[in-house]
Structures are given as structure tokens and as C-alpha cells.
Enzyme design. Structure first.
Site, PDB file in Angstrom:
ATOM      1  N   TYR A  75      62.798  40.742  39.797  1.00  0.00           N
ATOM      2  CA  TYR A  75      62.337  39.404  40.180  1.00  0.00           C
ATOM      3  C   TYR A  75      62.417  39.253  41.679  1.00  0.00           C
ATOM      4  CZ  TYR A  75      60.778  36.076  36.768  1.00  0.00           C
ATOM      5  OH  TYR A  75      59.989  35.384  35.904  1.00  0.00           O
ATOM      6  N   GLU A  77      60.851  36.223  43.550  1.00  0.00           N
ATOM      7  CA  GLU A  77      60.163  34.994  43.988  1.00  0.00           C
ATOM      8  C   GLU A  77      60.427  34.772  45.467  1.00  0.00           C
ATOM      9  OE1 GLU A  77      61.497  31.856  41.465  1.00  0.00           O
ATOM     10  OE2 GLU A  77      60.110  32.366  39.855  1.00  0.00           O
ATOM     11  N   ASP A 221      34.427  36.038  49.076  1.00  0.00           N
ATOM     12  CA  ASP A 221      35.101  36.712  47.969  1.00  0.00           C
ATOM     13  C   ASP A 221      34.466  38.098  47.869  1.00  0.00           C
ATOM     14  OD1 ASP A 221      35.887  37.745  45.559  1.00  0.00           O
ATOM     15  OD2 ASP A 221      35.558  35.905  44.408  1.00  0.00           O
ATOM     16  N   THR A 247      39.635  41.427  44.880  1.00  0.00           N
ATOM     17  CA  THR A 247      40.443  42.159  43.914  1.00  0.00           C
ATOM     18  C   THR A 247      40.792  43.486  44.587  1.00  0.00           C
ATOM     19  OG1 THR A 247      38.481  43.190  42.988  1.00  0.00           O
ATOM     20  CG2 THR A 247      39.262  41.199  41.900  1.00  0.00           C
ATOM     21  N   LYS A 250      38.491  47.206  42.155  1.00  0.00           N
ATOM     22  CA  LYS A 250      37.086  47.559  41.923  1.00  0.00           C
ATOM     23  C   LYS A 250      36.723  48.733  42.849  1.00  0.00           C
ATOM     24  CE  LYS A 250      36.254  42.998  40.037  1.00  0.00           C
ATOM     25  NZ  LYS A 250      35.592  41.680  40.183  1.00  0.00           N
ATOM     26  N   ARG A 256      44.966  46.803  39.325  1.00  0.00           N
ATOM     27  CA  ARG A 256      44.383  45.505  38.980  1.00  0.00           C
ATOM     28  C   ARG A 256      45.172  44.403  39.682  1.00  0.00           C
ATOM     29  NH1 ARG A 256      40.686  44.263  35.518  1.00  0.00           N
ATOM     30  NH2 ARG A 256      40.516  46.501  35.281  1.00  0.00           N
TER      31      ARG A 256
HETATM   32  C1  LIG Z   1      35.936  40.481  39.665  1.00  0.00           C
HETATM   33  C2  LIG Z   1      35.762  39.261  40.481  1.00  0.00           C
HETATM   34  C3  LIG Z   1      36.769  38.292  40.582  1.00  0.00           C
HETATM   35  C4  LIG Z   1      37.948  38.183  39.648  1.00  0.00           C
HETATM   36  O1  LIG Z   1      38.803  39.133  39.517  1.00  0.00           O
HETATM   37  P1  LIG Z   1      39.895  39.131  38.332  1.00  0.00           P
HETATM   38  O2  LIG Z   1      40.884  40.085  38.888  1.00  0.00           O
HETATM   39  O3  LIG Z   1      39.184  39.564  37.112  1.00  0.00           O
HETATM   40  O4  LIG Z   1      40.451  37.748  38.225  1.00  0.00           O
HETATM   41  C5  LIG Z   1      36.599  37.259  41.471  1.00  0.00           C
HETATM   42  N1  LIG Z   1      35.493  37.167  42.216  1.00  0.00           N
HETATM   43  C6  LIG Z   1      34.489  38.044  42.116  1.00  0.00           C
HETATM   44  C7  LIG Z   1      33.282  37.854  42.968  1.00  0.00           C
HETATM   45  C8  LIG Z   1      34.588  39.112  41.238  1.00  0.00           C
HETATM   46  O5  LIG Z   1      33.559  39.963  41.106  1.00  0.00           O
END
Ligand SMILES: *Cc1c(COP(=O)(O)O)cnc(C)c1O
Length: 438
Positions: A75, A77, A221, A247, A250, A256
Site C-alpha cells: 500500500y 497512498e 488524449d 494509456t 497500446k 495496462r
Molecule cells: C484506450 C483509450 C482510452 C482508455 O483506456 P482504458 O485504459 O481502457 O481506460 C482512453 N482514451 C482513448 C482515446 C483510448 O483509445
């Protein structure tokens, strides 16, 4: 185990008894055969098919090792040096290194490596920068935006007033003039860009201009393209945006998870929004794995990998277009393409049907709406294809040309199950030459 003690001798024998323990995988197979079987079946599926889901990848084995480590027990926090728990000296090391590497990799002023996912990163940014009811201008979901960009069933759509821009119907690309007009009309507090299914670059200089003109903050994003950004093969949002979220799993090939980068000015409010705003204890094993991923994303071999992702996407798009399918917007600048099935002259080939037909051939992708799609989200007139995962296995243009021909042949006759079976045999033969890194 030896008796508890703090002498190095006791610690030494504790370590050797740990080493003598059975392999954890073997333990799992004995203690929980059902879950073990699910994991092994998934490993098999990931190995003996071709993964074209644009948001997926195979992590670096080093990342997997850190993610499966004892840091999961801790933990922590708070933030490094300011924790609500004792014993955080080692996880502090991991988080500090993760932060330093994130800043170095992306050239940002401030980073937060604690978001559990991309959606969590976005939720924290909204909480930090907005009041409930504030207006945000973001990309339409059915033109490639993400659920966390204002979908009515997502917390973003629940708490904030999302207004959406779409693509130009002729070019199927962002229409910056329409966006500018909408921003001037709506006066949002935040202009949000980034997408899950947009094959083209973003013009961040122009976006900054629009945000300044409308007097709003600018957020990117970059969940899908973070690996390309890290490799400098995609326009860099960091110099132009107030906040960048992503993220880490990807194109970036980390575990993840989520990451926020921002200007120093927003550092405090972003950190407070992540913890204690929307999260409790950070996932320290995942944070360590992110740090490993950031390290492996520096340097020439990662850059070459990202370049191969781009080259493969071109090869796939060209092959499909030569075989009578159409890439939305006419092609791709990044790792993914959206394939329009309408030109097939075959009313029955929907995204849904093709996704299943390709799955039968061990080629995995997802159905996806194309811009201005006449079919519903559960049916669709398109599929989304991405090259990162198969590129991680070492596949190059020759393989992607072959994959393109397989996809096209199945798309032309998605009910021919014998064809799907014969393609599956060929897929099986191809993938043997490209082991999954483990
Ligand atoms: C994949 C994705 C997310 C979310 O990611 P998670 O880890 O699944 O919550 C947010 N924004 C965009 C543009 C994405 O392609």
C-alpha cells in the site's frame, strides 16, 4: 521458513527458502486449475492467431516480470516521500524512476504515473480542471472518439456538458474551421482531442491557436499513438497542450495503465484529483512496470519498431485498397486503419459479420463504425485494424500484404466457412515463424 529476524543471516536463509519454492505457475496450476486453464488458453489464443486489434499489444517480457512482482503487496497512498503508509522506501524508488523517465521520454513539465487506466487518467483531469456542468468540446464517439470523451453512460457525460465535433464528410478528417466555429460558439472550458479510431495526424499548432482564440484549455488524449509520439514519429502534443493523457499499454507496449503529463501550473490539482480525488492506493507493481516500459521505449530499437508499425499499416492499407476495400480518409498516418466495407458491393458484409468470419480464421480485429455510418454500433459498416501487436512479433510488409489478401478474400465472401478454415491453417503456419516475446 526461518524464524523472523532482522539479521542479514536470517534474511539470507529466508531468501534461499523462497528460491526453493515451487514455480508459481506450477503452484497455480495445482491450486486453481480452472483459472490456470483460462490463462493458458488465452496464451494459446494470443500465440496462434494474428492480433490486429489496434489498441492491443504484447508487453515487453521485462514489463510482464515487473507487473507480476511482489510490489503488488504494497500500500502506498500518497506520492513519493509523502505516503500515508510506512515501508514505502522501495516503491518510492520505483515511482520516482517512473516519473523521471516519463518526463524524459515525453519532455513534459510534470507527470502522474498513478492512474489505473486511460479512462481514470481522463476522469482525474476533468476533476482537476472542470466544475460539474462545464462545457468540453471533444470528438464524436461514432467518428472515432472514446467513451471517456462524453459518452452519456460514462461519468464524463454524466458530470460535464460535452459538445462534440465530427469529421468533414468529404475528407473524413478533422475540420479545423468547423471546430474553431463550434469553439467560438460554445466557449468550452476545455478543448479535447485524441481518438480511438482516427487514422490521421493532429495539427497541434492549429489546435493551440483555436484553444487560445476560444479562451480554453487544450488536452490531448494520445492513448493510441503514445508509442509513435515517444519515437517522434507522430506530431508531439506536449509543447502545445495544457494536459496530455495516455494509456501505457497500446503502441507504447507498457503494462495496462494510465499516465498524465501536464504543465507545472496544473501539477498540484492533477495530483490531488488522481489521489485522493478518484483513486486510493496506487498499483505499485504496475507503476514499476510502467517505469520499465518507459526505459525500453527510449532508444533506437524502439524507434525502429514504431517505424515498422507505420510501414506495416501502409502495406496493409495499400493491399486492402488494391483488393476492393476502402481505407476511411483514403489511408493512414499512424498504426491503424478503418476499413469501409461498403465498396464491396456485397450488402451482407457488415463489420459484425466480418469480425466473426475473421475470428474463425484466427485473425482478430474489431467491428467499428465508420464516419457517417448508416449501420448501428453493434453492426457497423467497418472494421478497425492495427499493426502494433503483430509488428511486435516481427511481422513486416510481406506478412501484412498476405494478411491484407486474406482479409479481403474473406470480406468478399464472409459466409464461406471452408475459406475461413483454410486461411486459419495458413495463419497457423505463418505465426510459427514469429514467436510472441516472452
Ligand atoms: C484506450 C483509450 C482510452 C482508455 O483506456 P482504458 O485504459 O481502457 O481506460 C482512453 N482514451 C482513448 C482515446 C483510448 O483509445
Amino acid at each position: 521458513m526461518t524464524q523472523p529476524g532482522s539479521s542479514s543471516k536470517a534474511a539470507g536463509s529466508a531468501i534461499s527458502s523462497w528460491i526453493e519454492q515451487p514455480d508459481p505457475r506450477q503452484l497455480l496450476s495445482e491450486q486453481d486449475p480452472e483459472i490456470y486453464a483460462a490463462i493458458e488458453s488465452e496464451r494459446h489464443r494470443q500465440t496462434y492467431g494474428i492480433e490486429l486489434i489496434a489498441s492491443e499489444n504484447y508487453v515487453f517480457p521485462e514489463v510482464l516480470a515487473a507487473a507480476g512482482s511482489v510490489l503488488t503487496n504494497k500500500y502506498a497512498e500518497g506520492y513519493p516521500g509523502r505516503r500515508y503508509y510506512g515501508g514505502c522506501q522501495y516503491v518510492d524508488v520505483a515511482e520516482k524512476i517512473g516519473l523521471e523517465r516519463a518526463l524524459e521520454l515525453f519532455g513534459a513539465e510534470h507527470a502522474n504515473v498513478q492512474p489505473h487506466s486511460g479512462a481514470q487518467a481522463n476522469a482525474a483531469v476533468y476533476m482537476a480542471l472542470l466544475e460539474p456542468g462545464d462545457t468540453v468540446l471533444a470528438m464524436k464517439l461514432d467518428h472515432g472518439g472514446h467513451l471517456s470523451h462524453g459518452f452519456h453512460l460514462n461519468s464524463s457525460g454524466h458530470y460535464y456538458n460535452f459538445v462534440h465535433y465530427g469529421l468533414n464528410p468529404e475528407t473524413e478528417q478533422l475540420d479545423y474551421e468547423v471546430m474553431r466555429q463550434t469553439a467560438l460558439d460554445q466557449r468550452p472550458k476545455l478543448l479535447l482531442v485524441g481518438a480511438s479510431a482516427y487514422p490521421r495526424h493532429f495539427d497541434f499548432r492549429l489546435l493551440r491557436e483555436i484553444a487560445d482564440e476560444a479562451g480554453c484549455l487544450l488536452m490531448m488524449d494520445m492513448a493510441h499513438v503514445a508509442g509513435l509520439v515517444a519515437a517522434k514519429l507522430h506530431p508531439d502534443p506536449v509543447p502545445y497542450c495544457d494536459v496530455v493523457t495516455t494509456t501505457t499499454h497500446k503502441t507504447l507496449r507498457g503494462p495496462r495503465g494510465g499516465l498524465i503529463l501536464c504543465r507545472q501550473k496544473h501539477a498540484r490539482s492533477i495530483d490531488r484529483a488522481v489521489f485522493p480525488g478518484i483513486q486510493g492506493g496506487p498499483l505499485m507493481h504496475i507503476i514499476a512496470a510502467k517505469a520499465v516500459g518507459f526505459k525500453l521505449a527510449q532508444g533506437e530499437s524502439f524507434r525502429m519498431y514504431q517505424q515498422q508499425i507505420l510501414d506495416n499499416a501502409q502495406a496493409l492499407s495499400d493491399t486492402l485498397q488494391a483488393q476492393g476495400l476502402r481505407s476511411v480518409s483514403g489511408g493512414t498516418d499512424n498504426h491503424l486503419l478503418l476499413v469501409d466495407l461498403n465498396p464491396l458491393n456485397n450488402e451482407e458484409t457488415t463489420g459484425k459479420l466480418l469480425e466473426t468470419a475473421l475470428d474463425n480464421a484466427s485473425i482478430h480485429c474489431n467491428k467499428n463504425m465508420i464516419p457517417f455510418d448508416k449501420r448501428k454500433a453493434m453492426v457497423t459498416s467497418g472494421i478497425r485494424l492495427g499493426t502494433p501487436a503483430a509488428t511486435t512479433r516481427g511481422m513486416q510488409q510481406v506478412e501484412f500484404e498476405q494478411i491484407g489478401r486474406w482479409i479481403a478474400s474473406i470480406a468478399h465472401d464472409p459466409k464461406d466457412t471452408a475459406l475461413q478454415e483454410s486461411v486459419r491453417d495458413e495463419v497457423l503456419e505463418m505465426v510459427q515463424a514469429f514467436p510472441v516475446p516472452a
